[in-house]
Design a protein around this motif. Structure first.
Motif, PDB file in Angstrom:
ATOM      1  N   ILE A 111       0.904  -1.166  -0.104  1.00 46.00           N
ATOM      2  CA  ILE A 111      -0.111   0.061   0.024  1.00 46.00           C
ATOM      3  C   ILE A 111       0.830   1.312  -0.050  1.00 46.00           C
ATOM      4  N   GLY A 112       1.736   1.247   0.644  1.00 42.68           N
ATOM      5  CA  GLY A 112       2.877   2.057   1.052  1.00 42.68           C
ATOM      6  C   GLY A 112       3.434   2.904  -0.030  1.00 42.68           C
ATOM      7  N   GLU A 113       3.865   1.941  -1.267  1.00 39.99           N
ATOM      8  CA  GLU A 113       4.378   2.414  -2.419  1.00 39.99           C
ATOM      9  C   GLU A 113       3.408   2.847  -3.552  1.00 39.99           C
ATOM     10  N   ARG A 114       2.052   2.630  -3.178  1.00 39.87           N
ATOM     11  CA  ARG A 114       1.120   3.256  -3.981  1.00 39.87           C
ATOM     12  C   ARG A 114       0.379   4.067  -3.689  1.00 39.87           C
ATOM     13  N   ILE A 115       0.456   4.401  -2.263  1.00 41.21           N
ATOM     14  CA  ILE A 115      -0.597   5.537  -1.593  1.00 41.21           C
ATOM     15  C   ILE A 115      -0.208   6.955  -2.222  1.00 41.21           C
ATOM     16  N   GLY A 116       1.112   7.022  -2.412  1.00 42.68           N
ATOM     17  CA  GLY A 116       1.621   8.476  -2.905  1.00 42.68           C
ATOM     18  C   GLY A 116       1.017   9.001  -4.196  1.00 42.68           C
ATOM     19  N   LEU A 117       0.914   7.954  -5.015  1.00 43.89           N
ATOM     20  CA  LEU A 117       0.295   8.674  -6.532  1.00 43.89           C
ATOM     21  C   LEU A 117      -1.223   9.005  -6.273  1.00 43.89           C
ATOM     22  N   THR A 118      -2.008   7.991  -5.397  1.00 43.70           N
ATOM     23  CA  THR A 118      -3.464   8.124  -5.360  1.00 43.70           C
ATOM     24  C   THR A 118      -3.649   9.376  -4.329  1.00 43.70           C
ATOM     25  N   GLU A 143      -7.679   5.762 -12.380  1.00 44.40           N
ATOM     26  CA  GLU A 143      -6.337   5.102 -12.463  1.00 44.40           C
ATOM     27  C   GLU A 143      -6.574   3.904 -13.268  1.00 44.40           C
ATOM     28  N   GLU A 144      -7.724   3.279 -13.303  1.00 46.64           N
ATOM     29  CA  GLU A 144      -7.841   1.991 -14.247  1.00 46.64           C
ATOM     30  C   GLU A 144      -7.745   2.561 -15.934  1.00 46.64           C
ATOM     31  N   ILE A 145      -8.595   3.739 -16.105  1.00 44.51           N
ATOM     32  CA  ILE A 145      -8.462   4.271 -17.166  1.00 44.51           C
ATOM     33  C   ILE A 145      -7.084   4.819 -17.642  1.00 44.51           C
ATOM     34  N   PHE A 146      -6.356   5.400 -16.946  1.00 46.10           N
ATOM     35  CA  PHE A 146      -5.018   5.936 -17.593  1.00 46.10           C
ATOM     36  C   PHE A 146      -3.916   4.852 -16.984  1.00 46.10           C
ATOM     37  N   SER A 147      -4.184   3.887 -16.596  1.00 41.06           N
ATOM     38  CA  SER A 147      -3.039   2.769 -16.400  1.00 41.06           C
ATOM     39  C   SER A 147      -2.226   3.616 -15.312  1.00 41.06           C
ATOM     40  N   LEU A 148      -2.630   4.027 -14.103  1.00 38.16           N
ATOM     41  CA  LEU A 148      -1.776   4.666 -13.071  1.00 38.16           C
ATOM     42  C   LEU A 148      -1.630   3.565 -12.145  1.00 38.16           C
ATOM     43  N   TRP A 205      11.945  15.540 -15.684  1.00 36.70           N
ATOM     44  CA  TRP A 205      11.198  14.380 -15.025  1.00 36.70           C
ATOM     45  C   TRP A 205       9.877  14.983 -14.651  1.00 36.70           C
ATOM     46  N   LEU A 206       9.958  16.015 -13.860  1.00 32.82           N
ATOM     47  CA  LEU A 206       8.937  16.833 -13.116  1.00 32.82           C
ATOM     48  C   LEU A 206       7.930  17.159 -14.168  1.00 32.82           C
ATOM     49  N   TRP A 207       8.485  17.790 -15.183  1.00 35.94           N
ATOM     50  CA  TRP A 207       7.490  18.124 -16.196  1.00 35.94           C
ATOM     51  C   TRP A 207       6.787  16.995 -16.970  1.00 35.94           C
ATOM     52  N   ASP A 208       7.492  16.038 -17.060  1.00 28.91           N
ATOM     53  CA  ASP A 208       7.103  14.705 -17.668  1.00 28.91           C
ATOM     54  C   ASP A 208       5.704  14.508 -17.001  1.00 28.91           C
ATOM     55  N   ARG A 209       6.212  14.207 -15.607  1.00 28.34           N
ATOM     56  CA  ARG A 209       5.163  13.708 -14.714  1.00 28.34           C
ATOM     57  C   ARG A 209       3.854  14.600 -14.686  1.00 28.34           C
ATOM     58  N   ILE A 210       4.029  15.872 -14.749  1.00 32.75           N
ATOM     59  CA  ILE A 210       2.722  16.916 -14.778  1.00 32.75           C
ATOM     60  C   ILE A 210       1.930  16.554 -15.842  1.00 32.75           C
ATOM     61  N   GLN A 211       2.737  16.500 -16.976  1.00 38.66           N
ATOM     62  CA  GLN A 211       2.009  16.464 -18.333  1.00 38.66           C
ATOM     63  C   GLN A 211       1.050  15.018 -18.266  1.00 38.66           C
ATOM     64  N   HIS A 212       1.634  14.068 -17.559  1.00 38.00           N
ATOM     65  CA  HIS A 212       0.959  12.764 -17.438  1.00 38.00           C
ATOM     66  C   HIS A 212      -0.138  12.820 -16.638  1.00 38.00           C
ATOM     67  N   MET A 213      -0.089  13.819 -15.427  1.00 39.99           N
ATOM     68  CA  MET A 213      -1.274  13.800 -14.497  1.00 39.99           C
ATOM     69  C   MET A 213      -2.247  14.949 -14.964  1.00 39.99           C
ATOM     70  N   ILE A 214      -2.061  15.693 -15.998  1.00 43.30           N
ATOM     71  CA  ILE A 214      -3.082  16.652 -16.236  1.00 43.30           C
ATOM     72  C   ILE A 214      -4.622  16.091 -16.625  1.00 43.30           C
ATOM     73  N   LEU A 215      -4.584  14.972 -17.687  1.00 41.51           N
ATOM     74  CA  LEU A 215      -5.858  14.589 -17.690  1.00 41.51           C
ATOM     75  C   LEU A 215      -6.414  13.683 -16.467  1.00 41.51           C
ATOM     76  N   PRO A 216      -5.860  12.930 -15.999  1.00 39.32           N
ATOM     77  CA  PRO A 216      -6.500  12.403 -14.670  1.00 39.32           C
ATOM     78  C   PRO A 216      -6.870  13.385 -13.669  1.00 39.32           C
ATOM     79  N   VAL A 217      -6.223  14.384 -13.445  1.00 40.67           N
ATOM     80  CA  VAL A 217      -6.642  15.195 -12.359  1.00 40.67           C
ATOM     81  C   VAL A 217      -8.001  16.158 -12.876  1.00 40.67           C
TER      82      VAL A 217
END
Lengths: 329, 381
Positions: free
Chosen positions: A97-104, A273-278, A188-200
């Motif tokens: 759980i610990g390694e996944r809670i951060g993302l959620t 998370e299911e749709i965006f494979s997170l 890396w951070l910019w890449d991560r932000i781009q990936h998170m825009i749609l889910p958010v």
């Protein structure tokens, strides 16, 4: 207040027991179990287990015990904060759980933050312009947004802006690009932000519309109070009346509903998370449900329900903090 | 002076008058009625069999033998409910007689359905020659893989086809049945549980209240989707429509119970309740005949919003693949299937998404209108 708090915290215990007992029995008594899942064979040419092997496995995981004894043992371990090991990869559930809670948490957290930042101004503007075109436009838009299922929005957004036949502005799936490990920190951070825009976005607009409707009503109620008339009568500029007198009072109920948004956001995150494979908690939940990984299912249930219970408790405490008129005895 | 001021208007009439004055609410109600009509008539709107076929000097109605029991149910019960509503005054002049009559009709239909034999005829009437034939609006059945896969919307396939060449329009029309009936039935289950437990807690207070409140709290602490996911995914073999309805109903009753409890706490202290108790009315009578009718407005409002969220929940489940098993189409299913092909087949996501949006929005508009009609103080113009 202290007595009230102690009583509330003590009442959490039976509630938590009820939740875990319900889930425990449900998960345990459902048809099929881990031994059947693992022993089915077929994958990469492996053969099915023999009946004795299956029996041994059922015994190993304690599935032959009476469910209430098993529940008591599980609770015993829980009191020592031990959620056990996963039946699938034998790693500790807490670590999984610990390694996944951060993302959620970052998904739900940023969705909550953004919804508040956008919803409160929207609600306030709609309330000030009550009945005018601005109000109607905002109210209608918010109402439509409220009715769009998040998964449909996610699909259409992917189609429109993420690598479909139309615009290709944002990445479609995952948390980072494939070459993320070679990137510099900011890249890396910019890449991560781009990936998170749609889910958010998908997670945000639902609570955004709920909160802004709530904010509008709350603001209208505040504006109808006597002290607003007094403030206007003594000649305060309208901006001050709205920001200092009305908004401060309207914020009380708006802030406290954040705790109630928490379980809704977690549910929403499961789908998103299911749709965006997170690889977040939602995916872990799906995977463990499919594999009949009982300890992990129970671990997630405990974790999420404690979070929700604390959310409700926090909402009640916040009521007192922001509104001195309310007292709990 | 003005006589019309004194015309008697019942509570229901007052709510109805205020409700009708709201254009959004009125249109929402119409949309829902149209959707229900579409759901009831789905086999006549989209089918590979002809409605009327004249060939070799014989007139046949090929559509009827192929109807499934559920299609018969929709076809018979929706008009029956409409007729019962139209003639409600005459029918319920004697409440017991009216109820018996309706129950007898329902039993008759169900018994007939038990013995009814469905003819599964895989041929279609599209290409079969006939002197005269009247085809449904969409001449495809929701399960037949009659066309090329991934055809974009055209005159033959107004909403395109999916990955196996099934007509999306036909699947959507039939899917309306699933989505609407699940929304309605699951919410009715939630409503019955919520009203029963809520009224017990609010009326008797003390220990029933404590026990029921604890139960509500337990149920509420599961994020809405989580418990349902656990229940549905663990009993996957039994995923028929009624199982899904029951699971959703059994997990979403808490809001209603909270509301009814609150109403009962408020109403059971009012003079009319005390008066009823003073003249010796039993608990059941006080609850059902005196308090419940006074709480009906808010219950109706919450129920309407509840249907909207139930439909959303069902489509999320189907979308995630935990819903009903194929080939029963549902809007969420079509959306779920579209996930793999979303980068080019926009019609797979657009039409079912739009259908869900319109349905949920209509229910929300009706709920909003009802809320304003029930409690005009809440109306914010």
């Amino acid at each position: 207040m202290t007595t009230y708090l102690i009583r509330r915290i003590l009442l959490l215990v039976p509630t938590l027991l009820g939740i875990t007992l319900l889930t425990f029995l449900l998960v345990r008594e459902a048809p099929g179990n881990i031994a059947l899942m693992k022993g089915a064979g077929g994958e990469n040419g492996s053969r099915a287990m023999t009946a004795e092997q299956r029996e041994a496995m059922i015994k190993l995981y304690g599935l032959d015990k009476d469910p209430f004894t098993a529940y008591a043992e599980w609770i015993g371990r829980l009191t020592r904060l031990d959620l056990g090991d996963s039946w699938v990869d034998h790693r500790s559930v807490v670590a999984k759980i610990g390694e996944r809670i951060g993302l959620t948490a970052s998904l739900a957290g940023s969705a909550l933050l953004i919804s508040y930042l956008v919803a409160i101004p929207l609600g306030v503007i709609a309330a000030i312009k009550r009945g005018q075109v601005t109000d109607r436009a905002i109210s209608f838009t918010v109402f439509v947004l409220y009715s769009i299922p998040s998964f449909a929005a996610a699909l259409l957004l992917i189609l429109l802006v993420a690598g479909g036949d139309y615009l290709n502005l944002l990445p479609m799936y995952g948390t980072n690009s494939i070459n993320a490990s070679e990137m510099g920190r900011f890249e890396w951070l910019w890449d991560r932000i781009q990936h998170m825009i749609l889910p958010v976005i998908c997670l945000t607009y639902g609570s955004l519309s709920y909160i802004s409707r709530y904010a509008r009503v709350s603001m209208l109620e505040a504006l109808a109070q006597d002290f607003i008339r007094t403030a206007r009568a003594k000649g305060l500029p309208e901006r001050l009346v709205i920001l200092h007198h009305a908004l401060r009072n309207a914020l009380i109920p708006i802030i406290t509903i954040f705790a109630l948004e928490l379980p809704v956001l977690i549910s929403g995150a499961v789908i998103i998370e299911e749709i965006f494979s997170l690889p977040g908690m939602g995916q872990l939940m799906f995977a463990s449900l499919e594999a009949r990984d009982n300890p992990t299912i129970m671990g997630i249930t405990v974790f999420v329900s404690i979070l929700t219970l604390l959310g409700y408790l926090l909402a009640d405490i916040l009521y007192v903090v922001v509104d001195p008129r309310i007292r709990y005895e | 002076m003005n006589q019309t001021n004194f015309v008697h208007e019942s509570y229901a009439q007052r709510i109805w008058r205020r409700f009708r004055a709201e254009p959004f609410a009125r249109n929402g109600l119409w949309t829902i009625l149209v959707l229900f009509a579409v759901a009831a008539l789905a086999p006549f709107l989209a089918n590979s069999h002809a409605i009327i076929r004249v060939a070799d000097g014989r007139v046949t109605f090929p559509i009827f033998p192929s109807l499934e029991p559920i299609e018969w149910r929709f076809l018979l019960y929706v008009p029956l409910a409409g007729l019962a509503w139209l003639f409600r005054r005459r029918l319920f002049a004697r409440p017991l007689g009216g109820a018996t009559f309706l129950l007898a009709l329902v039993i008759l239909i169900e018994v007939w359905l038990v013995f009814h034999h469905v003819v599964n005829d895989p041929t279609n009437d599209r290409d079969r020659p006939a002197a005269f034939k009247l085809m449904p609006l969409v001449p495809f059945s929701p399960v037949e893989t009659a066309s090329e896969p991934f055809l974009p919307p055209s005159w033959t396939h107004p909403c395109g086809t999916d990955s196996t060449g099934r007509d999306i329009a036909a699947r959507m029309l039939h899917g309306a049945r699933t989505s609407l009936s699940i929304g309605f039935v699951a919410q009715s289950i939630a409503l019955s549980i919520g009203v029963t437990l809520g009224s017990l807690a609010g009326y008797y207070r003390s220990w029933p209240d404590i026990a029921i409140c604890r139960l509500i709290e337990i149920m509420d602490c599961f994020p809405p989707l989580l418990l349902i996911l656990v229940a549905v995914s663990l009993f996957e073999s039994q995923n028929n429509m009624f199982y899904i309805m029951a699971v959703i109903g059994l997990t979403t009753w808490t809001g209603m119970a909270r509301l009814v409890r609150g109403e009962f706490l408020r109403l059971s202290g009012l003079p009319f309740t005390l008066a009823a108790q003073a003249i010796g009315a039993g608990d059941l009578r006080v609850i059902v005949r005196h308090i419940l009718p006074n709480a009906l407005g808010p219950i109706l409002v919450a129920g309407t919003f509840g249907v909207a969220s139930t439909i959303l929940l069902e489509s999320s489940l189907s979308f995630l693949g935990f819903g009903m098993q194929a080939p029963t189409p549902s809007w969420g299913d079509i959306l779920g299937e579209s996930r793999l092909y979303i980068d080019f087949a926009w019609w797979l996501a657009f039409f079912p998404g739009l259908a869900i949006l319109i349905t949920i929005m209509s229910y929300n508009f009706v709920g909003e209108g009802l809320r304003d009609a029930v409690d005009p103080r809440l109306r914010i113009k």
